[in-house]
Design a protein around this motif. Structure first.
Motif: not given
Length: 332
Positions: A1-12
């Motif tokens: 399982m790849l644990n992912v951090g997302l930077i940016g919570a806009g439309r894209i």
């Protein structure tokens, strides 16, 4: 399982969050955004933690960082994330400044961490099938490529001001698509652009309608047509003429019903915008990224690809301003 951090919570960012959370081998663990409320809302929707970008990058439990923040943050975040030992998927473009993008490429390469640039259209099923047919030799040598990319409506002028311009923001997808299909970058680029859709776009120094012609070392030619307005929907087509035939990828329509009567033949319009048109491509893009990280294989779209497309956008911008063709080697 790849644990992912997302930077940016806009439309894209929301598009990517859906792809990450919907994949069987990845988990959206953390979300950050300059607007804390946006990060909290998106994180809550997927059971993730809202935090700062620094916390995402420095969290030892995070395996990969997905960068969907404003373009002027991309290079800094790529460098920070790769230095922290993370795999990275970054939205296009790498940067608005070509020299800065090249510097970022060098820093990331020195870390040895895998980086993928988000040219999702390579993963569109129709475009990928066209590429496969060409690679298989179905139409022989490529001679003339035509790419049509029309948005249904222009973006707000406030967005245009910070976007980097049509060539870097919109046509950059088509530059990468041309490289992907032709298997090489062009040697010269000629571009013309005007502001006929919205005069305010011209007033802030950008264009909303443009045509770019590219020539290749083997004599082949590619033409890209962009417009910020197509009243009938999101027009996305590719046509590749070869020595032995023609390959075409048509629009994805709202439905497949065709009505034929004595009055004529009527069909559905293209899907209205990129979310409807390209969501399968975003999922396939993320699947390819996860597979490359897990297997250690090369990324299917590299930082080099991103820098090359940006160099082409820079050449097109110069050509449109001067009215003269620009050799790619002059800028790259």
């Amino acid at each position: 399982m790849l644990n992912v951090g997302l930077i940016g919570a806009g439309r894209i960012g929301r598009v990517h969050a859906e792809a990450v959370a919907g994949h069987a081998q990845s988990k959206l663990s953390a979300v950050s955004d300059a607007v804390a409320e946006a990060a909290e809302a998106l994180a809550s929707a997927y059971g993730a933690q809202a935090c700062t970008s620094e916390a995402v990058i420095n969290d030892p439990a995070i395996d990969a960082v997905l960068i969907a923040s404003p373009t002027d943050t991309h290079s800094d975040l790529i460098e920070a994330a790769t230095r922290a030992g993370k795999a990275v998927l970054c939205e296009k473009p790498v940067d608005l400044d070509l020299k800065r993008a090249i510097s970022c490429q060098q820093v990331a390469a020195a870390t040895g961490q895998p980086v993928m640039v988000g040219f999702n259209r390579r993963f569109d099923p129709s475009f990928a099938s066209l590429k496969q047919a060409y690679t298989s030799g179905d139409i022989g040598k490529a001679e003339l490529l035509s790419i049509t990319s029309f948005d249904p409506a222009p973006p707000p002028v406030s967005y245009v001001k910070t976007s980097g311009g049509l060539f870097r923001d919109m046509m950059i997808h088509d530059f990468d698509m041309a490289n992907y299909l032709m298997g090489q970058a062009p040697i010269t680029i000629s571009a013309v652009g005007s502001s006929v859709v919205d005069p305010e776009i011209g007033a802030v120094g950008d264009v909303d309608t443009a045509v770019t012609t590219m020539t290749y070392a083997n004599g082949a030619i590619a033409v890209i047509k962009n417009s910020r307005r197509a009243a009938y929907g999101y027009d996305q087509r590719v046509e590749l003429l070869g020595a032995a035939g023609l390959l075409q990828a048509h629009n994805v329509l709202e439905n497949t019903v065709v009505k034929s009567t004595v009055d004529g033949v009527v069909g559905a319009k293209p899907t209205y915008f990129f979310l409807e048109r390209y969501m399968p491509a975003y999922r396939a893009e993320w699947d390819a990224f996860v597979g490359a990280v897990q297997t250690g294989m090369a990324m299917p779209v590299t930082l080099e690809d991103g820098v090359t497309a940006l160099a082409m956008a820079e050449a097109a911008t110069r050509s449109a301003k001067t009215g003269q063709p620009v050799a790619l080697e002059e800028v790259f």
